[in-house]
Design an enzyme around this catalytic site. Structure first.
Site, PDB file in Angstrom:
ATOM      1  N   ASP A   1     -17.758   5.581  -9.484  1.00 24.90           N
ATOM      2  CA  ASP A   1     -16.848   4.545  -8.255  1.00 24.90           C
ATOM      3  C   ASP A   1     -17.654   4.102  -8.027  1.00 24.90           C
ATOM      4  O   ASP A   1     -19.110   3.508  -7.900  1.00 24.90           O
ATOM      5  CB  ASP A   1     -17.251   6.312  -7.971  1.00 24.90           C
ATOM      6  CG  ASP A   1     -15.959   6.274  -6.609  1.00 24.90           C
ATOM      7  OD1 ASP A   1     -14.943   5.941  -6.413  1.00 24.90           O
ATOM      8  OD2 ASP A   1     -16.313   7.298  -5.602  1.00 24.90           O
TER       9      ASP A   1
ATOM     10  N   LYS B   1      -7.892  -8.758  19.138  1.00 27.15           N
ATOM     11  CA  LYS B   1      -8.387  -8.114  17.825  1.00 27.15           C
ATOM     12  C   LYS B   1      -7.116  -8.405  17.085  1.00 27.15           C
ATOM     13  O   LYS B   1      -6.736  -6.921  17.129  1.00 27.15           O
ATOM     14  CB  LYS B   1     -10.062  -7.863  17.152  1.00 27.15           C
ATOM     15  CG  LYS B   1      -9.381  -6.367  17.146  1.00 27.15           C
ATOM     16  CD  LYS B   1     -10.985  -6.049  17.137  1.00 27.15           C
ATOM     17  CE  LYS B   1     -11.414  -4.489  16.497  1.00 27.15           C
ATOM     18  NZ  LYS B   1     -11.054  -3.780  18.137  1.00 27.15           N
TER      19      LYS B   1
ATOM     20  N   ARG C   1     -12.486  -8.335   4.329  1.00 29.85           N
ATOM     21  CA  ARG C   1     -11.946  -7.444   5.657  1.00 29.85           C
ATOM     22  C   ARG C   1     -11.903  -8.850   6.435  1.00 29.85           C
ATOM     23  O   ARG C   1     -12.497  -8.937   7.042  1.00 29.85           O
ATOM     24  CB  ARG C   1     -12.287  -6.979   6.088  1.00 29.85           C
ATOM     25  CG  ARG C   1     -10.630  -5.508   6.862  1.00 29.85           C
ATOM     26  CD  ARG C   1     -10.899  -4.202   7.265  1.00 29.85           C
ATOM     27  NE  ARG C   1      -9.498  -4.090   8.288  1.00 29.85           N
ATOM     28  CZ  ARG C   1      -9.707  -3.177   9.238  1.00 29.85           C
ATOM     29  NH1 ARG C   1     -11.044  -2.269   9.383  1.00 29.85           N
ATOM     30  NH2 ARG C   1      -8.947  -3.160   9.684  1.00 29.85           N
TER      31      ARG C   1
ATOM     32  N   ASP D   1      -9.782   1.599  -4.118  1.00 27.62           N
ATOM     33  CA  ASP D   1      -9.878   0.363  -3.118  1.00 27.62           C
ATOM     34  C   ASP D   1      -9.388  -0.658  -3.072  1.00 27.62           C
ATOM     35  O   ASP D   1      -8.924  -0.630  -4.494  1.00 27.62           O
ATOM     36  CB  ASP D   1     -12.279   0.120  -3.386  1.00 27.62           C
ATOM     37  CG  ASP D   1     -11.725  -0.116  -1.323  1.00 27.62           C
ATOM     38  OD1 ASP D   1     -11.126  -0.565  -0.454  1.00 27.62           O
ATOM     39  OD2 ASP D   1     -13.143  -0.118  -1.137  1.00 27.62           O
TER      40      ASP D   1
ATOM     41  N   LYS E   1      -8.213   7.303 -13.919  1.00 25.03           N
ATOM     42  CA  LYS E   1      -9.675   7.361 -14.407  1.00 25.03           C
ATOM     43  C   LYS E   1      -9.305   8.384 -15.861  1.00 25.03           C
ATOM     44  O   LYS E   1     -10.559   7.891 -17.004  1.00 25.03           O
ATOM     45  CB  LYS E   1     -10.426   8.322 -13.257  1.00 25.03           C
ATOM     46  CG  LYS E   1     -10.605   7.282 -12.134  1.00 25.03           C
ATOM     47  CD  LYS E   1     -11.278   7.809 -10.935  1.00 25.03           C
ATOM     48  CE  LYS E   1     -11.617   7.088  -9.593  1.00 25.03           C
ATOM     49  NZ  LYS E   1     -12.287   7.560  -9.081  1.00 25.03           N
TER      50      LYS E   1
END
Length: 920
Positions: A252, A427, A461, A530, A592
């Site tokens: 992971d 922002k 990001r 992710d 997985k």
């Protein structure tokens, strides 16, 4: 047969083995229980228009529940209302960032779990905001329940390779033992006297390794304790030997390879260019460089081509200061210093505590590094002329994808001469912020978005920042009018300030650990929930993927994929790939499991590391499941090994320990096989030694056999605890299908046992048949000792027992060096003389033999032997020297034939992962 000493010893060995196995696994389970944390599974539910707290287990589909910041979601639910709601889904999806939730309709019914914005999942945690939702699934029907079902269903594929080899060995030895006993009885024409019965029992015992299982268990137990010293709790002992043959590690990402802590690492401002920020997690320390037109991706690059930004002194880099102020003030997170007890009670230790979303914490830490944190800006500090005071906040909205604050800036040394101005700081997503800015031309927009693409390609990001100064006359209306009516006025005609990039950095030791794994011939794969860009960037940084531009782009692209894409492939398509993907992003539990099953079809030996509930099915299915100590209880329960320090580097230590254990197991098993076969040969060949009545006279009595086992155990224990050889992690893993009984091992067993038996029998026969009295001349020597007719047999037994014991020690030294060193090599002698167990055992062996041979009552009644004369000693010394010489000649011959190696006969496992790159 009323042989109480023999039966007692065998029973004692059995119970010792059971105790050792039970105590180790019980201790591991107790440690696991200590790691578990209890939760309070309650839910706030609307029933009869009344808010009620009930146990989560009482929820049913259709219930309306309320969730807020800090709550654990009690069931799978569909949102009907959400206000700035974010949930941490790392437990289920592996997503490193909190996920923004909304009550919108889901457009794609096949979207991955992490992309279903209107759904909240059971056991995930609300990190921000509040919401109302309708329960759609509870218990085993939830996504977490589906994972639990898989954990209960999936099991290991069966016994390990060593267990399979040992099972076959035990069956074979049982057959040989029975056949040997029958042969003895058949030669006596099944006229069973006490002597014949003891001979048959001795023949059977000679090939049954009474101490082998104990030594094997002790080896694993000691290996488990050594692992615990390195912060790894071994729950299942058999996993230790599997570690030594691992070929693939599926890991992971979040919290395992990375720190699971957001940090700002890069930025860009229109006037100054790119920035690079040193990152140390939440610790507000690290330098900030301005690198101009070219981005820097490492400290070395930043130091070479960048200018250092002074803390609180920006000088010519005023644009950077504006960006930092915006990042600090348009932010509700906090970073504060705390004091804790230092290690070992040595005073106080400075630490840092944070609150707020991970991304805002990262921005606040970035501002603190330059001495511009929000507490500093809002405080009246001597020597600084400006103070910032918050007026209002427009919180982050998932639909608008931005957040704004209004601040009052007071400039002046005293209240009477201070100048006040009102500022807006915003922002959010870069494209959204740009749409609110003025004076942004098409060329400017293209340049900024190109910069965003460059930074995002590194898995960062990217967030945009903007500001403007507003009229003081507007401030009263901000308090009297609704937020929706004033927000549009405030968030318009902004001035673009720049970009800040947030990153979940790898652990400092991850890159070196991956490199060591590759050097050991182990392929490391990343399976994460992710996004693909983030996963690929991390994989490049730590070496899972080869460096950019090192292989053709199309080949590089074939090394990574996403879970949804992989799920569409059939097993045949997956098996047809040249190599399994090294990176799989947006993974689900099924993804997985699918890729681990594909690895098993390729006969790979796999380890799966993880910490979330979503990892537990694959942890259970992998050959070795490795869970993080800070992970979920489900993951820990499904694992074989738990890393209490959550350190990926510990996995490499565990693999090295597994290889050491396997090599030592191979050594002492080889040692046992050689000595057992030698013993069996001696007993079978000496069936022709009979008394005048034709009754066979055993060279070893049953008690003598127990002495043999006692002599064998210390050298075996010494072999089983040796440290790893140099270059242990530079060798390829054993081929997955390789048995303990490979060609070289079988050849060693045959050659050494035959030569050892020949030398022992030569000495035995020399004592029995050289001299005035030859052979066994008396009848019933085992019942009544005759000083004349039985003496040659009893002296022969005595010297045979001693030379067999000494040759066992010599054999241990030969096996200690394998093919690598000579008998008298300094490394071998240093190991032997530094091993107190080995030295003490040798002294005890000789001393007890002297007592058993020369103390008449013990010798005659217990062992059926007497102390030999000087001729026997000469023959014994000559036999030991001959065995040492033979061993050196034999090892020299093996080095010529097989070359220098580890004795395993392993072939290199080669996997091509890229053009021009081979991992061995």
């Amino acid at each position: 047969m009323r042989d109480w000493p023999t039966g007692g010893i065998l029973t004692f060995i059995t119970f010792v083995n059971l105790y050792l196995t039970f105590s180790q696994e019980y201790a591991a389970e107790q440690t696991l229980a200590a790691l578990r944390s209890l939760s309070a599974p309650t839910a706030t539910v609307l029933r009869s228009s009344t808010e009620t707290q009930i146990p989560s287990r009482e929820l049913v589909p259709g219930d309306v529940i309320l969730i807020k910041d800090g709550d654990s979601v009690p069931a799978d639910c569909r949102l009907v209302f959400a206000s700035n709601l974010e949930t941490d889904e790392a437990l289920l999806t592996g997503e490193s960032m909190p996920v923004m939730k909304n009550a919108d309709k889901m457009e794609d019914e096949n979207a991955a779990l992490g992309d279903r914005g209107c759904m909240c999942w059971s056991s995930t945690v609300v990190t921000r905001g509040r919401g109302k939702a309708v329960v759609v699934a509870t218990g085993m029907s939830t996504q977490i329940g589906a994972v639990a079902g898989k954990v209960m269903k999936d099991s290991k594929s069966g016994p390990t390779l060593i267990q399979k080899s040992l099972y076959k060995m035990y069956i074979a030895l049982m057959i040989v033992a029975v056949v040997g006993a029958i042969v003895v009885l058949a030669i006596a024409k099944f006229k069973v006297t006490e002597s014949v019965g003891k001979y048959a029992l001795t023949a059977a015992l000679s090939v049954l390794p009474a101490g082998l299982t104990t030594v094997l268990t002790v080896t694993l137990v000691l290996g488990g304790k050594e692992m615990a010293r390195h912060r790894a709790v071994v729950r299942k002992l058999k996993s230790l030997e599997t570690l030594g043959s691992l070929t693939h590690v599926f890991s992971d990402k979040t919290g395992t390879l990375t720190q699971a802590k957001m940090v700002v690492t890069n930025g860009w401002v229109p006037g100054a260019g790119y920035m690079y920020v040193e990152a140390e997690g939440v610790v507000p320390k690290g330098r900030v460089f301005v690198t101009g037109k070219e981005p820097a991706w490492s400290v070395e690059e930043a130091e070479t081509g960048g200018k250092l930004v002074g803390v609180g002194k920006f000088g010519e880099q005023k644009e950077v200061e504006d960006l930092v102020v915006c990042a600090a003030l348009c932010n509700v997170a906090s970073v504060s210093e705390s004091l804790g007890e230092g290690k070992e009670g040595k005073g106080k230790e400075v630490g840092w505590t944070t609150s707020g979303s991970p991304s805002e914490v990262a921005l606040q830490v970035f501002a603190h590094k330059l001495g511009m944190g929000r507490p500093v800006l809002e405080a009246a500090i001597e020597g600084r002329s400006d103070v910032w005071e918050r007026v209002t906040e427009y919180p982050f909205d998932s639909r608008l994808k931005r957040m704004s604050v209004v601040y009052l800036r007071k400039v002046g040394t005293s209240p009477s001469d201070s100048l006040e101005t009102a500022h807006v700081f915003t922002k959010g997503a870069t494209e959204v912020v740009l749409s609110l800015c003025k004076d942004i031309t098409t060329a400017d927009h293209a340049r900024i978005m190109s910069t965003v693409s460059t930074l995002a390609s590194r898995g960062l990001r990217v967030m945009g920042f903007a500001q403007k100064v507003i009229s003081m006359d507007i401030l009263p209306s901000l308090h009297t009018q609704s937020t929706s009516s004033t927000r549009g006025l405030v968030e318009s005609d902004l001035t673009f300030l720049g970009l800040a990039c947030i990153y979940d950095p790898p652990r400092s030791e991850s890159a070196s650990s991956v490199r060591q794994a590759h050097e050991a011939g182990i392929s490391v794969h990343m399976l994460t929930g992710d996004h693909l860009d983030t996963a690929v960037a991390i994989a490049h940084d730590i070496g899972i993927l080869p460096p950019r531009n090192s292989i053709p782009p199309e080949r590089l692209r074939s090394l990574y994929t996403t879970g949804p894409e992989l799920d569409t492939w059939t097993d045949a398509q997956l098996d047809a790939l040249p190599t399994l993907p090294l990176v799989v992003a947006r993974c689900t539990p099924d993804t997985k499991v699918k890729i681990i099953l594909a690895a098993h079809r390729r006969r790979f030996i796999t380890a799966m590391t993880g910490d979330g509930v979503n990892d537990s099915p694959s942890l259970r299915l992998a050959d070795v499941g490795i869970a993080m100590g800070s992970g979920s209880d489900v993951a820990k329960s499904a694992s074989d090994i738990i890393l209490t320090d959550d350190n990926f580097a510990t996995i490499v230590v565990a693999i090295a320990e597994g290889r050491r254990i396997y090599t030592n197991m191979q050594r002492f098993l080889l040692y046992y096989w050689i000595t057992l076969l030698c013993c069996f040969i001696i007993i079978v060949v000496n069936l022709w030694v009979v008394d005048p009545n034709g009754t066979t006279m055993t060279p070893f009595t049953p008690v003598g056999m127990m002495f043999v086992y006692g002599v064998m155990t210390p050298p075996a224990a010494s072999l089983s605890t040796q440290s790893a050889e140099p270059g242990n992690m530079k060798k390829p893993p054993r081929p997955p299908g390789e048995s303990l009984f490979n060609k070289e091992i079988l050849w060693d067993v045959f050659v050494y046992s035959v030569v050892m038996a020949a030398i022992c029998m030569s000495v035995y026969w020399g004592v029995m048949f050289v001299g005035d009295v030859k052979g066994v001349l008396a009848v019933g020597c085992d019942e009544v000792y005759d000083a004349t007719g039985c003496k040659p047999l009893f002296e022969g037994r005595s010297i045979l027992l001693l030379i067999f014991a000494l040759l066992a020690f010599v054999q241990a030294i030969h096996l200690l060096s394998f093919r690598r060193y000579e008998f008298f090599h300094r490394n071998v002698l240093k190991t032997i003389w530094g091993d107190k167990t080995w030295c003490i055992s040798l002294v005890v062996c000789v001393a007890t033999w002297v007592v058993f041979s020369y103390v008449r009552v013990i010798a005659l009644e217990g062992f059926g032997m007497v102390g030999p004369g000087w001729i026997a000693w000469v023959l014994m010394i000559a036999g030991c020297v001959a065995f040492i010489v033979f061993g050196e000649v034999y090892k020299w011959g093996k080095r010529k034939v097989w070359g220098v190696g580890d004795g395993g006969g392993s072939e290199a496992l080669v996997e091509m992962i890229g053009v021009g790159e081979t991992r061995v």
